[in-house]
Motif scaffolding. Sequence first.
Motif, PDB file in Angstrom:
ATOM      1  N   ASN A  30      -1.430  -4.164   1.442  1.00 16.85           N
ATOM      2  CA  ASN A  30      -2.854  -4.190   1.141  1.00 16.85           C
ATOM      3  C   ASN A  30      -3.526  -5.347   1.874  1.00 16.85           C
ATOM      4  N   LYS A  31      -4.831  -5.195   2.072  1.00 20.72           N
ATOM      5  CA  LYS A  31      -5.582  -6.163   2.877  1.00 20.72           C
ATOM      6  C   LYS A  31      -5.450  -7.593   2.370  1.00 20.72           C
ATOM      7  N   ASN A  32      -5.517  -7.786   1.059  1.00 23.51           N
ATOM      8  CA  ASN A  32      -5.526  -9.139   0.509  1.00 23.51           C
ATOM      9  C   ASN A  32      -4.152  -9.633   0.082  1.00 23.51           C
ATOM     10  N   ALA A  33      -3.107  -8.863   0.371  1.00 24.19           N
ATOM     11  CA  ALA A  33      -1.754  -9.265  -0.018  1.00 24.19           C
ATOM     12  C   ALA A  33      -1.278 -10.450   0.818  1.00 24.19           C
ATOM     13  N   GLU A  34      -0.476 -11.293   0.206  1.00 26.15           N
ATOM     14  CA  GLU A  34       0.155 -12.417   0.905  1.00 26.15           C
ATOM     15  C   GLU A  34       1.669 -12.337   0.673  1.00 26.15           C
ATOM     16  N   SER A  63      -7.160  -6.642   8.796  1.00 26.27           N
ATOM     17  CA  SER A  63      -7.402  -5.711   7.689  1.00 26.27           C
ATOM     18  C   SER A  63      -6.168  -4.902   7.331  1.00 26.27           C
ATOM     19  N   GLU A  64      -5.338  -4.559   8.337  1.00 26.01           N
ATOM     20  CA  GLU A  64      -4.180  -3.709   8.107  1.00 26.01           C
ATOM     21  C   GLU A  64      -2.951  -4.318   8.757  1.00 26.01           C
ATOM     22  N   ASP A 115      -1.998 -13.237   8.553  1.00 25.49           N
ATOM     23  CA  ASP A 115      -3.240 -12.934   7.841  1.00 25.49           C
ATOM     24  C   ASP A 115      -4.367 -12.796   8.859  1.00 25.49           C
ATOM     25  N   ASP A 158       0.840  -1.188   0.000  1.00 25.84           N
ATOM     26  CA  ASP A 158       0.000   0.000   0.000  1.00 25.84           C
ATOM     27  C   ASP A 158       0.881   1.246   0.000  1.00 25.84           C
TER      28      ASP A 158
END
Length: 304
Positions: free
Chosen positions: A221-225, A194-195, A191, A3
């Motif tokens: 970002n929220k959905n990043a791995e 959200s942040e 995981d 982000d």
Amino acid sequence: MLDIVIEARKAAISESVVVKRILPFRLRRMVGPFIFMDHAGPLGSVPANPSSMDVLPHPHIGLSTVSYLFDGQVTHRDSTGAQQIIKPGEVNWMTAGSGIAHSERFEDPAALAGGLEMIQTWVALPEKDEESTPTFRNYTKSELPVFTDKGVWMRLIAGDAFGLSNGVETLSPLFYLHVVLEAGAVFRVPDGYSERAIYVVKGSVETAGHFYEPGKMLVFNKNAEPVIKARENTTLMLLGGEPLGERFIWWNFVSSRKERIEQAKEDWKQGRIQLPPADDHEFIPLPEDYSRPAGAPPRPEPLS
């Protein structure tokens, strides 16, 4: 995936201590409930007059301060009457709630012979807890679980992550970890939140083909791995959680309401926030001209 990358800025917190300030940042005010982060040190030597490092009594509202040391020793005193020497690997968790004053002093030069390095974060309180009764608690190393794997060592400071939990009392969903990686070790960010962010304390890491050195915070970002690889022996702080909504910050005050910050300013000016009973002979006055420490807003600004 990323982000934002935040680069630490310099800020003075006492006569002779300059820190790296990471949060708040103008383009990213918070990560989960974390609204402030300072990295002091590493200082290889202390001044001839260690008291010049002292942070005099000053006030807070609407937040918890979380102090964590890598090296050295600090004496904490606050207006609840608490007095605590914090040592490396421990956590001092002070919840300001409706209003508290505290000091941080360096009273034992021998304990600083090996240097000083510490991280302090502030955790914003949920609205329902902003006016709670101030509290203080020290958590020893034995209360903070440690996990090890090939090339990985980590201590859970607070919250829940990677199946670890501890007795550190938190008021909203969050995680906070001290992680040490050997060169070549691979690590992932927790995981379920959200942040999330990592701060590079020392060493360097690679992720998605880019390299990051000390003083950088990577916010994902929220959905990043993301996969984090240590390029050398590396120390990281991982933190994050669920956002709490809009917050305003001015000097050492945090609130969901602008008018509450105005009240806190007047309370400090009029002496309505009690000084630490064992450290009440001096204090930091309200910065009337708004020339407060570098890096914090000069007037209430929303944090979101």
